[in-house]
Design a protein around this motif. Sequence first.
Motif, PDB file in Angstrom:
ATOM      1  N   MET A  11       0.839  -1.179   0.000  1.00 55.50           N
ATOM      2  CA  MET A  11       0.000   0.000   0.000  1.00 55.50           C
ATOM      3  C   MET A  11       0.886   1.244   0.000  1.00 55.50           C
ATOM      4  SD  MET A  11      -2.841   1.151   2.735  1.00 55.50           S
ATOM      5  CE  MET A  11      -4.298   1.751   1.968  1.00 55.50           C
ATOM      6  N   ILE A  12       0.542   2.204  -0.791  1.00 52.50           N
ATOM      7  CA  ILE A  12       1.311   3.425  -0.925  1.00 52.50           C
ATOM      8  C   ILE A  12       0.839   4.440   0.116  1.00 52.50           C
ATOM      9  CG2 ILE A  12       1.872   5.342  -2.457  1.00 52.50           C
ATOM     10  CD1 ILE A  12       1.387   3.422  -4.773  1.00 52.50           C
ATOM     11  N   ASP A  13       1.768   4.949   0.904  1.00 50.61           N
ATOM     12  CA  ASP A  13       1.468   5.983   1.886  1.00 50.61           C
ATOM     13  C   ASP A  13       1.946   7.303   1.318  1.00 50.61           C
ATOM     14  OD1 ASP A  13       1.067   7.636   4.027  1.00 50.61           O
ATOM     15  OD2 ASP A  13       2.707   6.824   5.216  1.00 50.61           O
ATOM     16  N   THR A  14       1.007   8.108   0.818  1.00 50.45           N
ATOM     17  CA  THR A  14       1.381   9.380   0.220  1.00 50.45           C
ATOM     18  C   THR A  14       1.128  10.550   1.158  1.00 50.45           C
ATOM     19  OG1 THR A  14      -0.816   9.562  -0.772  1.00 50.45           O
ATOM     20  CG2 THR A  14       0.916   8.571  -2.120  1.00 50.45           C
ATOM     21  N   SER A  15       0.905  10.258   2.442  1.00 45.03           N
ATOM     22  CA  SER A  15       0.549  11.320   3.374  1.00 45.03           C
ATOM     23  C   SER A  15       1.740  11.933   4.104  1.00 45.03           C
ATOM     24  CB  SER A  15      -0.451  10.786   4.400  1.00 45.03           C
ATOM     25  OG  SER A  15       0.145   9.739   5.152  1.00 45.03           O
ATOM     26  N   SER A  16       2.880  11.259   4.116  1.00 47.23           N
ATOM     27  CA  SER A  16       4.004  11.803   4.878  1.00 47.23           C
ATOM     28  C   SER A  16       5.326  11.441   4.233  1.00 47.23           C
ATOM     29  CB  SER A  16       3.971  11.265   6.313  1.00 47.23           C
ATOM     30  OG  SER A  16       4.144   9.867   6.301  1.00 47.23           O
ATOM     31  N   GLY A  17       6.381  12.099   4.725  1.00 50.44           N
ATOM     32  CA  GLY A  17       7.724  11.817   4.233  1.00 50.44           C
ATOM     33  C   GLY A  17       8.096  12.659   3.032  1.00 50.44           C
ATOM     34  N   ILE A  18       9.330  12.475   2.576  1.00 50.10           N
ATOM     35  CA  ILE A  18       9.824  13.286   1.459  1.00 50.10           C
ATOM     36  C   ILE A  18       9.143  12.944   0.136  1.00 50.10           C
ATOM     37  CG2 ILE A  18      12.082  13.657   2.510  1.00 50.10           C
ATOM     38  CD1 ILE A  18      13.163  11.562   0.530  1.00 50.10           C
ATOM     39  N   LEU A  19       8.484  11.803   0.104  1.00 48.79           N
ATOM     40  CA  LEU A  19       7.825  11.379  -1.129  1.00 48.79           C
ATOM     41  C   LEU A  19       6.323  11.664  -1.108  1.00 48.79           C
ATOM     42  CD1 LEU A  19       9.730   7.988  -1.397  1.00 48.79           C
ATOM     43  CD2 LEU A  19      10.268  10.118  -2.564  1.00 48.79           C
ATOM     44  N   ALA A  20       5.847  12.351  -0.086  1.00 50.65           N
ATOM     45  CA  ALA A  20       4.423  12.657   0.061  1.00 50.65           C
ATOM     46  C   ALA A  20       3.908  13.419  -1.151  1.00 50.65           C
ATOM     47  CB  ALA A  20       4.196  13.471   1.323  1.00 50.65           C
ATOM     48  N   GLY A  21       2.743  13.049  -1.595  1.00 50.42           N
ATOM     49  CA  GLY A  21       2.106  13.742  -2.709  1.00 50.42           C
ATOM     50  C   GLY A  21       2.430  13.181  -4.081  1.00 50.42           C
ATOM     51  N   MET A  22       3.378  12.258  -4.156  1.00 47.12           N
ATOM     52  CA  MET A  22       3.720  11.679  -5.450  1.00 47.12           C
ATOM     53  C   MET A  22       2.750  10.559  -5.792  1.00 47.12           C
ATOM     54  SD  MET A  22       7.894  11.533  -5.290  1.00 47.12           S
ATOM     55  CE  MET A  22       8.103  11.078  -7.013  1.00 47.12           C
ATOM     56  N   THR A  23       2.379  10.487  -7.054  1.00 47.83           N
ATOM     57  CA  THR A  23       1.507   9.401  -7.507  1.00 47.83           C
ATOM     58  C   THR A  23       2.338   8.125  -7.645  1.00 47.83           C
ATOM     59  OG1 THR A  23       1.930   9.778  -9.851  1.00 47.83           O
ATOM     60  CG2 THR A  23       0.108  11.043  -8.852  1.00 47.83           C
ATOM     61  N   GLU A  24       1.650   7.010  -7.797  1.00 54.11           N
ATOM     62  CA  GLU A  24       2.362   5.740  -7.985  1.00 54.11           C
ATOM     63  C   GLU A  24       3.214   5.791  -9.247  1.00 54.11           C
ATOM     64  OE1 GLU A  24       1.682   0.926  -8.372  1.00 54.11           O
ATOM     65  OE2 GLU A  24      -0.022   2.182  -7.870  1.00 54.11           O
ATOM     66  N   ALA A  25       2.701   6.380 -10.309  1.00 52.87           N
ATOM     67  CA  ALA A  25       3.464   6.481 -11.562  1.00 52.87           C
ATOM     68  C   ALA A  25       4.722   7.328 -11.358  1.00 52.87           C
ATOM     69  CB  ALA A  25       2.596   7.081 -12.665  1.00 52.87           C
ATOM     70  N   GLN A  26       4.594   8.428 -10.608  1.00 52.51           N
ATOM     71  CA  GLN A  26       5.759   9.272 -10.337  1.00 52.51           C
ATOM     72  C   GLN A  26       6.787   8.532  -9.480  1.00 52.51           C
ATOM     73  OE1 GLN A  26       3.450  12.460  -8.616  1.00 52.51           O
ATOM     74  NE2 GLN A  26       3.851  13.800 -10.365  1.00 52.51           N
ATOM     75  N   LEU A  27       6.316   7.783  -8.486  1.00 51.64           N
ATOM     76  CA  LEU A  27       7.222   7.009  -7.644  1.00 51.64           C
ATOM     77  C   LEU A  27       7.958   5.955  -8.453  1.00 51.64           C
ATOM     78  CD1 LEU A  27       5.023   6.552  -4.463  1.00 51.64           C
ATOM     79  CD2 LEU A  27       7.176   7.808  -4.596  1.00 51.64           C
ATOM     80  N   ARG A  28       7.239   5.263  -9.334  1.00 56.16           N
ATOM     81  CA  ARG A  28       7.875   4.230 -10.158  1.00 56.16           C
ATOM     82  C   ARG A  28       8.907   4.842 -11.111  1.00 56.16           C
ATOM     83  NH1 ARG A  28       6.128  -0.628  -9.098  1.00 56.16           N
ATOM     84  NH2 ARG A  28       4.099  -0.899  -8.123  1.00 56.16           N
ATOM     85  N   ALA A  29       8.594   6.006 -11.672  1.00 54.56           N
ATOM     86  CA  ALA A  29       9.552   6.692 -12.545  1.00 54.56           C
ATOM     87  C   ALA A  29      10.780   7.132 -11.742  1.00 54.56           C
ATOM     88  CB  ALA A  29       8.886   7.895 -13.212  1.00 54.56           C
ATOM     89  N   ALA A  30      10.567   7.649 -10.536  1.00 53.64           N
ATOM     90  CA  ALA A  30      11.678   8.068  -9.682  1.00 53.64           C
ATOM     91  C   ALA A  30      12.537   6.870  -9.286  1.00 53.64           C
ATOM     92  CB  ALA A  30      11.153   8.781  -8.436  1.00 53.64           C
ATOM     93  N   LEU A  31      11.891   5.746  -9.018  1.00 50.79           N
ATOM     94  CA  LEU A  31      12.623   4.530  -8.662  1.00 50.79           C
ATOM     95  C   LEU A  31      13.514   4.087  -9.822  1.00 50.79           C
ATOM     96  CD1 LEU A  31      13.233   2.184  -6.749  1.00 50.79           C
ATOM     97  CD2 LEU A  31      11.177   1.051  -7.624  1.00 50.79           C
ATOM     98  N   ALA A  32      12.968   4.085 -11.024  1.00 46.41           N
ATOM     99  CA  ALA A  32      13.755   3.693 -12.194  1.00 46.41           C
ATOM    100  C   ALA A  32      14.935   4.637 -12.400  1.00 46.41           C
ATOM    101  CB  ALA A  32      12.871   3.664 -13.444  1.00 46.41           C
ATOM    102  N   THR A  33      14.708   5.928 -12.210  1.00 52.13           N
ATOM    103  CA  THR A  33      15.781   6.917 -12.364  1.00 52.13           C
ATOM    104  C   THR A  33      16.871   6.711 -11.314  1.00 52.13           C
ATOM    105  OG1 THR A  33      14.239   8.517 -13.286  1.00 52.13           O
ATOM    106  CG2 THR A  33      16.292   9.386 -12.387  1.00 52.13           C
ATOM    107  N   ALA A  34      16.464   6.499 -10.063  1.00 52.01           N
ATOM    108  CA  ALA A  34      17.440   6.296  -8.986  1.00 52.01           C
ATOM    109  C   ALA A  34      18.228   5.007  -9.196  1.00 52.01           C
ATOM    110  CB  ALA A  34      16.727   6.276  -7.634  1.00 52.01           C
TER     111      ALA A  34
END
Length: 86
Positions: A1-24
């Motif tokens: 489950m994606i927790d988008t409510s807190s942390g430095i990644l808060a507010g990112m969509t699942e697609a944005q997180l997956r793109a960021a993961l691939a980039t990292a």
Amino acid sequence: MIDTSSGILAGMTEAQLRAALATAQKAYIDLQIGQKVVSVSYAQGNGSRSITYQPTDLPQITALIQAIQRQLGIGSSRRAVSFLYR
């Protein structure tokens, strides 16, 4: 489950997180195999430009990858450790 409510990644969509993961992960691999560009100079019509990239610490990239993976729920399953006493 994606927790988008807190942390430095808060507010990112699942697609944005997956793109960021691939980039990292790509940056991590590039650093490991020595493919990272550190400085680039080029000429444009109105003069020359230079861009310098700072080498990023592998532990920092690892921490970012792990944070994104946790946010996506990847690899977060922990096996219970049990001991058998005889």
